[in-house]
Design a protein around this motif. Structure first.
Motif, short mmCIF file in Angstrom:
data_model
loop_
_atom_site.label_atom_id
_atom_site.label_comp_id
_atom_site.label_asym_id
_atom_site.label_seq_id
_atom_site.Cartn_x
_atom_site.Cartn_y
_atom_site.Cartn_z
N GLU A 12 -7.68 8.10 -3.13
CA GLU A 12 -7.26 8.22 -1.64
C GLU A 12 -6.06 7.75 -1.31
N ALA A 13 -5.92 6.46 -1.70
CA ALA A 13 -4.62 5.76 -1.54
C ALA A 13 -3.28 6.52 -2.26
N VAL A 25 -8.12 -0.77 -5.87
CA VAL A 25 -7.45 0.48 -5.87
C VAL A 25 -6.78 0.50 -7.25
N TRP A 46 0.85 -1.19 0.06
CA TRP A 46 0.12 0.02 0.26
C TRP A 46 0.97 1.30 0.04
N VAL A 59 -8.68 4.23 2.48
CA VAL A 59 -9.62 3.33 1.55
C VAL A 59 -10.70 2.55 2.33
N MET A 81 -11.07 5.36 -4.81
CA MET A 81 -10.06 4.49 -3.85
C MET A 81 -8.95 4.85 -4.14
#
Length: 553
Positions: free
Chosen positions: A535-536, A498, A461, A549, A532
């Motif tokens: 956001e990541a 994502v 991530w 997320v 999503m």
């Protein structure tokens, strides 16, 4: 989050609540350091203890299947290595007691593997477990490892040896929590293959005592001691609904609004073939071919290779199979190739770089000949890709080489940051790209992916890693060429969304993860996935990316 809650890295989805049972400690070393009165008898006793460990692992391997059998068979070979017996004999001749001679023998090889880095460094931790088992066998003590209470339990440990993880009984073990480890550790890979919820890199778990009731969420990495009954019920109810959705999951990958995402499986050895082929997937996104080359004294012949590849192509008849050419050299040395000395194996001559040598070029030529021969005999849609490509010139030269062998669809792994940064030019010379997020992550964050102490940097991530994925995906869109992901990142259902939002066109993962990824994608529109992804990408670190997320839902 309350102060009592603990967080780690969720590496295998699922949720469970049960009392803690901790891993049994290793045997205590005797104070007596030697010498032995009869070194010959002592050496015979040491060899017998090593053989006991090897035979036990071999027996477990024969009763296991898939990744667990692979790991156990590989481990069973280590105690039988004559070089290890030689180091034990040296320790005895130097005046050590038998337990200390065994410990020093393992320590010698542990240091060598740690110095090698990468794949071989991961084997170093395995040696600690083998050492402890051998000493326990020598002293007639219980084997260290798994507890056996008369109820289901959450297994908590500082770390888990592969032999312990592979021997877990999912009927008794509700979940796994380790203080150390990372997303690409054996614990993560085997837990995922067994469908056990697992959280690694959770140092606060050291405070968990036997019998403490805990709630474990393998999706979010959350571990909650003494949870209230209402919270347990809510989490387990949600998990039951997720399990039901998985059971109903069928067909090609699609978002809720019908955007197609090819869902594929990773395949590493013949032992995995039957199970992988039975999964409802669209084919193989990563067929690792190293199993044919490692642990042997001579190179496999073209006919041997063609027969082995043909078995995979037959099992996936009518489906896509992406073959990765040999990823060896440096940290995965071949006995029949003179690799020379390298000060930093992780940055050495591996993957496509091996073809710079005469021996490596011959191996690549034979491999492409064998792949083409097998492909001609079967209806699988065969694609071929090269590992460790760094420049557009390497990608183009490999694609030309494949086409000269009659293999029309040739691509490249993107696991070197340079290839991601220049992805548009890399794709100019080939037909597709596949992002290996495990290696790409370690090179991007300058963190050895086998180093559990750096698990936070190795988390897929990490926004910097996702930035590189985004560059490659954008290049694929512009060139109208597919760009997939075949690293562990693809098997995380939320991260898969994502990746789709970033623009990835296919996801290749452990066979056990396909249903969960397909079910998660089916609940999100492409616009949801894009939101999503935003956001990541805007997060400061991996932990924040996960939280943002997860909150999106």
């Amino acid at each position: 989050m309350t102060a009592r809650e603990m967080t780690g890295i969720g590496v295998s989805p699922g949720a469970a609540a049960a009392p803690v049972a901790r891993l049994a400690p290793p045997p205590a070393m005797p104070d007596d350091t030697g010498p032995e009165p009869d070194p010959d008898t002592a050496l015979a006793d040491a060899k017998a203890a090593l053989e006991t460990v090897a035979a036990d692992l071999e027996d477990r391997a024969e009763r296991a299947e898939g990744p667990a059998a692979e790991v156990l068979f590989a481990l069973s070979m280590m105690p039988r290595d004559p070089a290890l017996a030689g180091r034990v004999a040296k320790g005895l001749s130097d005046g050590r007691s038998t337990p200390h001679a065994i410990a020093e023998g393992f320590a010698f090889f542990r240091s060598a593997l740690e110095a090698a880095g990468g794949y071989l460094a991961e084997r170093a931790a395995d040696l600690d477990d083998l050492r402890d088992r051998a000493i326990a066998a020598l002293l007639g003590l219980p084997m260290p490892g798994l507890p056996d209470p008369d109820h289901r339990f959450v297994l908590v440990a500082r770390d888990l040896a592969p032999a312990d993880t592979a021997a877990l009984d999912p009927a008794k073990v509700a979940a796994i929590v380790t203080e150390q480890g990372g997303p690409t550790s054996h614990t993560a890979i085997l837990a995922k293959s067994m469908g056990l919820p697992a959280v690694v890199a959770c140092p606060a778990a050291a405070a968990l005592a036997d019998g403490t009731e805990v709630l474990v969420d393998g999706r979010t990495g959350l571990v909650v001691p003494d949870p209230d009954s209402g919270r347990v019920r809510r989490v387990l109810d949600a998990e039951s609904k997720r399990t039901a959705a998985l059971a109903a999951s069928r067909g090609p990958g699609r978002t809720a609004d019908g955007h197609a995402v090819q869902l594929l499986v990773n395949l590493g050895s013949p032992a995995d073939l039957a199970g992988a082929a039975a999964v409802d997937s669209e084919g193989v996104g990563l067929f690792r071919t190293e199993f044919l080359f490692l642990d042997r004294e001579t190179a496999p012949t073209v006919d041997e290779q063609a027969e082995s590849y043909g078995q995979v192509f037959a099992a996936f008849s009518g489906r896509k199979v992406v073959v990765r050419t040999l990823d060896a050299g440096a940290d995965k040395p071949l006995a029949f190739v003179d690799h020379g000395e390298e000060p930093n194996p992780a940055l050495g001559v591996r993957g496509i770089r091996l073809a710079r040598t005469d021996a490596g070029a011959s191996l690549l030529n034979d491999q492409l000949t064998a792949i083409a021969a097998a492909a001609a005999q079967h209806s699988a849609e065969v694609w071929v890709m090269a590992p460790m490509v760094a420049t557009p010139g390497e990608a183009a030269a490999f694609a030309d080489h494949c086409r000269a062998h009659g293999l029309p669809t040739a691509g490249t792994m993107i696991e070197v940051p340079a290839a991601a940064l220049r992805a548009s030019r890399v794709l100019d010379g080939c037909d597709f790209a596949s992002l290996g997020t495990n290696d790409l992550g370690q090179y991007t964050l300058a963190a050895d992916r086998m180093n559990g102490a750096l698990a936070d940097l190795l988390d897929p991530w990490q926004p910097a890693l996702l930035d590189l994925v985004s560059l490659a995906a954008e290049a694929g869109r512009e060139a109208e060429k597919p760009v997939g992901v075949c690293g562990e990142a693809a098997s995380d259902p939320l991260l898969a969304c994502v990746l789709v939002g970033i623009g990835v066109t296919s996801l290749s993962m452990a066979p056990s993860a396909v249903a969960a990824v397909r079910a998660e994608l089916a609940t999100k529109t492409l616009a949801d996935c894009a939101a999503m992804a935003a956001e990541a990408l805007n997060a400061n670190d991996a932990a924040e990316a996960r939280r943002l997320v997860a909150a999106f839902q």
